[in-house]
Design a protein around this motif. Structure first.
Motif, PDB file in Angstrom:
ATOM      1  N   ALA A   1       0.956  -1.316  -0.082  1.00 33.41           N
ATOM      2  CA  ALA A   1       0.050  -0.174  -0.097  1.00 33.41           C
ATOM      3  C   ALA A   1       0.849   1.040  -0.122  1.00 33.41           C
ATOM      4  CB  ALA A   1      -0.898  -0.008   1.230  1.00 33.41           C
ATOM      5  N   ASP A   2       0.663   2.217  -1.058  1.00 31.93           N
ATOM      6  CA  ASP A   2       1.342   3.392  -0.965  1.00 31.93           C
ATOM      7  C   ASP A   2       0.838   4.299  -0.152  1.00 31.93           C
ATOM      8  OD1 ASP A   2       2.928   2.117  -2.995  1.00 31.93           O
ATOM      9  OD2 ASP A   2       2.188   3.349  -4.486  1.00 31.93           O
ATOM     10  N   ASN A   3       1.505   5.532   0.069  1.00 27.61           N
ATOM     11  CA  ASN A   3       1.325   6.653   0.855  1.00 27.61           C
ATOM     12  C   ASN A   3      -0.385   7.094   0.427  1.00 27.61           C
ATOM     13  OD1 ASN A   3       3.514   6.426   2.419  1.00 27.61           O
ATOM     14  ND2 ASN A   3       4.489   7.936   1.188  1.00 27.61           N
TER      15      ASN A   3
ATOM     16  N   PHE B   1      -5.340   5.429  -2.010  1.00 32.18           N
ATOM     17  CA  PHE B   1      -3.841   5.001  -2.076  1.00 32.18           C
ATOM     18  C   PHE B   1      -3.797   3.822  -3.009  1.00 32.18           C
ATOM     19  CE2 PHE B   1      -5.768   2.807   1.493  1.00 32.18           C
ATOM     20  CZ  PHE B   1      -5.553   1.538   1.497  1.00 32.18           C
ATOM     21  N   ARG B   2      -2.734   3.641  -3.576  1.00 23.02           N
ATOM     22  CA  ARG B   2      -2.462   2.693  -4.421  1.00 23.02           C
ATOM     23  C   ARG B   2      -2.143   1.291  -3.639  1.00 23.02           C
ATOM     24  NH1 ARG B   2       2.194   0.385  -6.890  1.00 23.02           N
ATOM     25  NH2 ARG B   2       2.262   0.017  -8.960  1.00 23.02           N
TER      26      ARG B   2
ATOM     27  N   VAL C   1      -7.632   1.890  -3.280  1.00 26.42           N
ATOM     28  CA  VAL C   1      -8.806   1.984  -2.576  1.00 26.42           C
ATOM     29  C   VAL C   1      -9.127   3.573  -2.334  1.00 26.42           C
ATOM     30  CG1 VAL C   1      -9.206   1.733  -0.127  1.00 26.42           C
ATOM     31  CG2 VAL C   1      -7.948   0.077  -1.331  1.00 26.42           C
ATOM     32  N   ILE C   2     -10.441   3.645  -2.408  1.00 32.22           N
ATOM     33  CA  ILE C   2     -11.197   5.165  -2.481  1.00 32.22           C
ATOM     34  C   ILE C   2     -12.024   5.511  -1.224  1.00 32.22           C
ATOM     35  CG2 ILE C   2     -12.468   6.787  -3.966  1.00 32.22           C
ATOM     36  CD1 ILE C   2     -10.071   5.740  -5.294  1.00 32.22           C
TER      37      ILE C   2
ATOM     38  N   ASN D   1      -6.660  12.569  -9.806  1.00 32.68           N
ATOM     39  CA  ASN D   1      -5.220  11.809  -9.594  1.00 32.68           C
ATOM     40  C   ASN D   1      -5.316  10.479  -9.545  1.00 32.68           C
ATOM     41  OD1 ASN D   1      -3.825  14.129  -9.994  1.00 32.68           O
ATOM     42  ND2 ASN D   1      -4.158  14.630  -7.754  1.00 32.68           N
ATOM     43  N   VAL D   2      -6.598   9.860  -9.899  1.00 33.11           N
ATOM     44  CA  VAL D   2      -6.837   8.506  -9.652  1.00 33.11           C
ATOM     45  C   VAL D   2      -6.865   7.862 -10.894  1.00 33.11           C
ATOM     46  CG1 VAL D   2      -8.109   6.302  -9.033  1.00 33.11           C
ATOM     47  CG2 VAL D   2      -7.559   8.281  -7.569  1.00 33.11           C
TER      48      VAL D   2
END
Length: 214
Positions: free
Chosen positions: A104-106, A142-143, A162-163, A184-185
């Motif tokens: 999981a990214d920031n 996050f990605r 994940v939104i 930005n998604v």
């Protein structure tokens, strides 16, 4: 509100899962979803599993709530996650018996939006009356990358986001969330069509009929 954990799955298999504290998420957000962005390795087929339960302790149940095959996920793009459970776990697996590693990214933020057009249907075709973009409130996201352990370790074998959105369009705007976008998604956002033969509630002071002359 989220973390990657190692856990046990049916048959004694072990692997990563994304753990979501829905108790905390639903205090601030009205929408929770996972969106499919990219297939980084078409040689493997990744299935997404969603688990949920309520109450203490926060232990992942044996059986999943939902299973989404990768080809189906590519088509529908967006899965709205239930917030009726206190806890959710998301895992990905390949070939039925191997669970992927997850990263999981920031957390990032952006506004929600809808690309739209408003039309008046005619006996043959339609008239285009208005088009543009409706801008909503803010969303955090996050990605989530899956590593299938069959290729270069880059956590890009399936890329999802994940939104968590603080507000969403009214229910009378659409039957699902397929037209919802988040700044930005990188997930394709189709144009939403509104017709003059229906009435729509306002969203953030905007209405599909606002610029339409009767």
């Amino acid at each position: 509100m989220h973390q990657i954990i190692e856990t046990e799955f049916k048959g004694g298999l072990r692997g990563d899962a994304l753990f979501l504290n829905v108790q905390q998420i639903r205090k601030e957000f009205k929408y929770l979803g996972i969106w499919y962005a990219r297939d980084g390795n078409e040689a493997t087929f990744i299935t997404t599993e969603i688990y949920g339960r309520s109450g203490e302790p926060a232990e992942k149940p044996r059986d999943y709530l939902e299973e989404i095959k990768e080809n189906s996920f590519k088509q529908i793009k967006r899965i709205e996650l239930t917030m009726k459970h206190d806890w959710l776990w998301i895992a990905t697996r390949i070939d039925g018996d191997t669970y992927c590693k997850l990263k999981a990214d920031n957390m990032m933020s952006g506004h929600t939006y809808i690309n739209y057009r408003t039309i008046r249907n005619k006996s043959t075709g339609f008239d285009l009356l208005d088009k543009g973009v409706f801008k909503g409130g803010t969303a955090d996201f996050f990605r989530l990358g899956s590593e299938d352990l069959r290729s270069k370790e880059d956590y890009s074998d399936a890329i999802m986001y994940v939104i968590m959105a603080r507000d969403i369009p009214p229910a009378d705007w659409m039957s699902d969330r397929s037209c919802l976008g988040v700044q930005n998604v990188p997930v394709l956002v189709p144009q939403c069509t509104f017709t003059t033969d229906r009435k729509y509630s306002d969203w953030a002071g905007q209405n599909p009929m606002a610029n339409v002359k009767s």
